[in-house]
Enzyme design. Structure first.
Site, short mmCIF file in Angstrom:
data_model
loop_
_atom_site.label_atom_id
_atom_site.label_comp_id
_atom_site.label_asym_id
_atom_site.label_seq_id
_atom_site.Cartn_x
_atom_site.Cartn_y
_atom_site.Cartn_z
N GLU A 185 -20.60 75.24 -98.42
CA GLU A 185 -21.00 76.34 -99.30
C GLU A 185 -21.92 75.81 -100.74
O GLU A 185 -21.62 74.69 -101.19
CB GLU A 185 -19.48 76.92 -99.86
N GLU A 215 -14.19 77.90 -94.72
CA GLU A 215 -13.83 76.61 -94.47
C GLU A 215 -13.40 76.43 -92.96
O GLU A 215 -13.96 75.18 -92.61
CB GLU A 215 -12.74 76.20 -95.40
N PHE A 232 -13.80 70.94 -102.63
CA PHE A 232 -12.64 70.33 -103.15
C PHE A 232 -11.61 70.08 -101.94
O PHE A 232 -11.55 71.08 -100.88
CB PHE A 232 -11.75 71.30 -104.04
N ASP A 248 -8.60 70.38 -101.65
CA ASP A 248 -7.54 71.42 -101.72
C ASP A 248 -8.12 72.61 -100.67
O ASP A 248 -7.36 73.17 -100.01
CB ASP A 248 -7.37 72.08 -103.07
N PHE A 249 -9.45 72.74 -100.74
CA PHE A 249 -9.93 74.05 -99.91
C PHE A 249 -9.97 73.50 -98.42
O PHE A 249 -9.80 74.36 -97.47
CB PHE A 249 -11.35 74.18 -100.34
N HIS A 260 -7.18 72.43 -107.36
CA HIS A 260 -8.44 71.68 -107.70
C HIS A 260 -8.43 70.26 -107.87
O HIS A 260 -9.29 69.67 -108.46
CB HIS A 260 -9.37 72.46 -108.35
#
Lengths: 335, 324
Positions: free
Chosen positions: B29, B59, B82, B84-85, B128
């Protein structure tokens, strides 16, 4: 679904459909042999037969070149054979024997033959969609003219990759045909009971992919629509085909499928695709004896594959540690 | 000596590998505008939008598409923004990328790099800020890289792109502006080869990523007190350099593992267990671990700091171990 379609003779391309009839029978006989092997505890894990769905696999793959790519699902024997994989090598894989397509490490649910462009069945529903899109993206990046076929079931349209993958194909104008084999069941639940809206094709259209629908048990219809869609997809216009069919067995070979009424199943057997094309070939002038001979040869071939696979050794134990990754010791810290 | 920042080192490594190999494909992205942190700044001008590909916020599809492209011979570098994503794409990474080579009996390989920036960074809160490197070290088939310096970010990213297996490449967000010595050559790094960040004979501190700098700060304090702490920067968690850790431990007899991630079931546990199994006769004190408490990371700075492993805490633990 309707019974056998009215005969298309005398315009039927007899030579082409005799070959397709033979291929469908080979798939049918392979899966019948695999089910017998499962019942005899020679196939140890779950297998998911595609009996009744052969016309989709053969009608679509019959329009591909060897360099073209397919990705399949846990119900992937038919697609794999239709793309050209060797049934004995596949049967060895199902039995976990040496020399299987994946050295006995994958089994039925991960059947794959990269040598014929079959990039793998997948044990996770819809997971193959994103991978297929990436394969198509790689083809586009290098300017190739291959096309990717991504087979999945109706149940997959309720998972996220259906949205993400179709959108991606549309955004990047990828050479891919999505083939949704709608057999009415997501595992052992009727998909209609778990799905809002107007169905898979409506969803694909909403994402911006042009769609077509076909009776997936009508081999000739599948062949004709697939030919056109594949030609378009190859030019970077992603397409979606909804092929309505029916799974004549349970979800797995051990699923008696008691959740569906027997008259429904009986009616579906009357409309099953191999009998339908056989009937059309006979009406086009093919001899009963010749059609019987094709069926018998297919059966004999798969019995021989069954026996040869059964007589094959187990893989060397050292293979358990091979092909994990190039660096790092897979035995580290283990027993 | 010339210096370079951690973020620029990564950018240069990617640019050089993309020049070297036309099959390298960066996708994620906002890459066209340089990436969320500027790691890709200007690259689209040189390589075009086909190779520095903007992706939808998908993702799972970014990761899955990389798997498919890698199977077809491309070398994708995927950006997850991140770590996390990247949890939106765990099936694609863990069930697909990591398994494909093995599951298909060696018929294919999945040479892809997954850039997953980790760590606490400026009040970014619970979604994040995480350091989830231990998750991936647990998964057969993955390489896990956790560079701490600009030179390593450069060399290891190059190694990751050239690797024929999937690499989870975890840069620490707080290190982006860190200046350090420029790489001495354009050679790729080696996974599983630790760096001695500081020498010492009394205690071995094993660490990685940003925590290496915390450990070095503590070692500085300890040195002034006459305690020699050796700091080992593992650089990669799979494979990890057991030999370097054990050789140091043989000399010091004391092992302290320091990481930013939650202590419970963190990779420090693996190191501690391995050292206990192998080196128990050489130990002069119980092995200690310092990691975060098992709480999500807060937004408010005072609360955020509750999970932070500080140099003061490292020095205090080291003193306890010496006194033990």
């Amino acid at each position: 679904m309707s019974a056998a379609q009215p005969p298309r003779a005398p315009n039927l391309n007899v030579e082409r459909y005799r070959g397709f009839y033979q291929e469908m029978l080979r798939i049918r006989e392979f899966e019948l042999a695999a089910i017998r092997a499962a019942e005899a505890n020679l196939v140890l894990g779950a297998i998911h037969p595609s009996i009744g769905q052969e016309a989709v696999a053969v009608g679509v793959c019959g329009n591909l070149e060897r360099a073209d790519i397919i990705l399949s699902t846990h119900r992937g024997h038919g697609h794999t054979m239709a793309k050209g994989a060797d049934p004995l090598t596949m049967m060895r894989e199902l039995m976990g024997r040496a020399g299987g397509t994946s050295q006995g490490k994958g089994g039925s649910m991960h059947i794959a033959d990269f040598g014929v462009g079959m990039l793998g069945a997948n044990g996770v529903v819809a997971a193959n969609i994103n991978i297929a899109v990436g394969a198509a993206h790689a083809i586009k990046l290098r300017g190739g003219d291959e096309v990717v076929i991504c087979f999945f079931g109706d149940g997959a349209t309720n998972r996220g990759p259906f949205l993400e993958g179709l959108n991606w194909a549309g955004v990047f104008n990828l050479p891919i045909l999505f083939v949704c084999e709608d057999n009415g069941f997501a595992a052992t639940t009727r998909t209609s009971a778990m799905t809002a809206g107007a169905g898979p094709a409506a969803r694909a259209a909403a994402i911006g992919i042009e769609t077509a629908e076909v009776d997936g048990n009508d081999l000739v219809a599948v062949d004709e629509v697939a030919r056109d869609l594949i030609a378009e997809a190859r030019r970077g216009k992603p397409r979606f085909l909804l092929a309505r069919t029916y799974r004549l067995t349970g979800h797995t070979s051990f699923d008696p499928a008691a959740y569906r009424p027997s008259d429904e199943v009986d009616a579906r057997w009357r409309g099953e695709p191999i009998a339908a094309i056989r009937s059309a070939l006979r009406d086009a002038g093919e001899e009963e004896a010749d059609l019987d001979a094709i069926a018998e040869a297919a059966k004999a071939e798969m019995i021989a594959a069954f026996e040869a696979a059964k007589a094959t050794d187990w893989p060397e134990k050292a293979l358990a540690y091979a092909d994990v990754q190039d660096i790092g010791d897979p035995r580290e810290g283990a027993f | 000596m010339a210096t370079i920042t951690y973020i620029e080192a990564g950018r240069q490594a990617l640019a050089e590998e993309m020049r070297r190999d036309p099959l390298v494909w960066a996708v994620g992205e906002d890459l066209g505008r340089g990436g969320v942190f500027g790691q890709y700044k200007g690259l689209v001008d040189e390589f075009g939008a086909d190779r520095i590909s903007d992706a939808p916020i998908s993702e799972a599809c970014i990761m899955g598409a990389a798997v498919g492209a890698a199977m077809m011979g491309a070398r994708p570098v995927v950006e997850m923004r991140f770590s996390d994503f990247a949890l939106c794409a765990v099936d694609e990474l863990v069930n697909q990328a990591a398994k494909a080579r093995y599951m298909f009996g060696g018929q294919t390989r999945v040479p892809m790099v997954v850039r997953e920036p980790i760590g606490m960074w400026r009040s970014s809160a619970a979604q994040h800020s995480q350091s989830l490197e231990a998750w991936y070290a647990h998964v057969p088939g993955l390489i896990v890289a956790v560079p701490a310096t600009p030179a390593d970010n450069y060399a290891m990213l190059k190694a990751a792109i050239r690797a024929d297996d999937p690499v989870v490449f975890m840069e620490h967000k707080n290190l982006w502006p860190l200046e350090g010595d420029a790489p001495e050559s354009d050679a790729p790094g080696v996974f599983g080869k630790a760096r001695i960040a500081r020498k010492g004979d009394d205690l071995t501190i094993v660490s990685w990523s940003a925590a290496v700098h915390v450990a070095c700060e503590a070692a500085e304090t300890l040195a002034a007190e006459g305690i020699g702490a050796e700091v080992i920067d593992l650089r990669s968690l799979w494979p990890w350099d057991r030999e370097a850790v054990f050789a140091s431990l043989k000399r010091t007899g004391r092992l302290l593992v320091v990481h930013e991630a939650v202590a419970v079931a963190g990779f420090g546990a693996e190191i501690a267990a391995s050292a206990a199994e192998t080196m128990h006769r050489d130990l002069k004190a119980p092995i200690r671990r310092l990691g975060a408490p098992r709480i999500p990371i807060s937004y408010s700075p005072g609360l955020e700091d509750e999970v932070r492993v500080t140099a003061a805490a490292v020095a205090k633990t080291a003193r306890e171990m010496i006194a033990d």
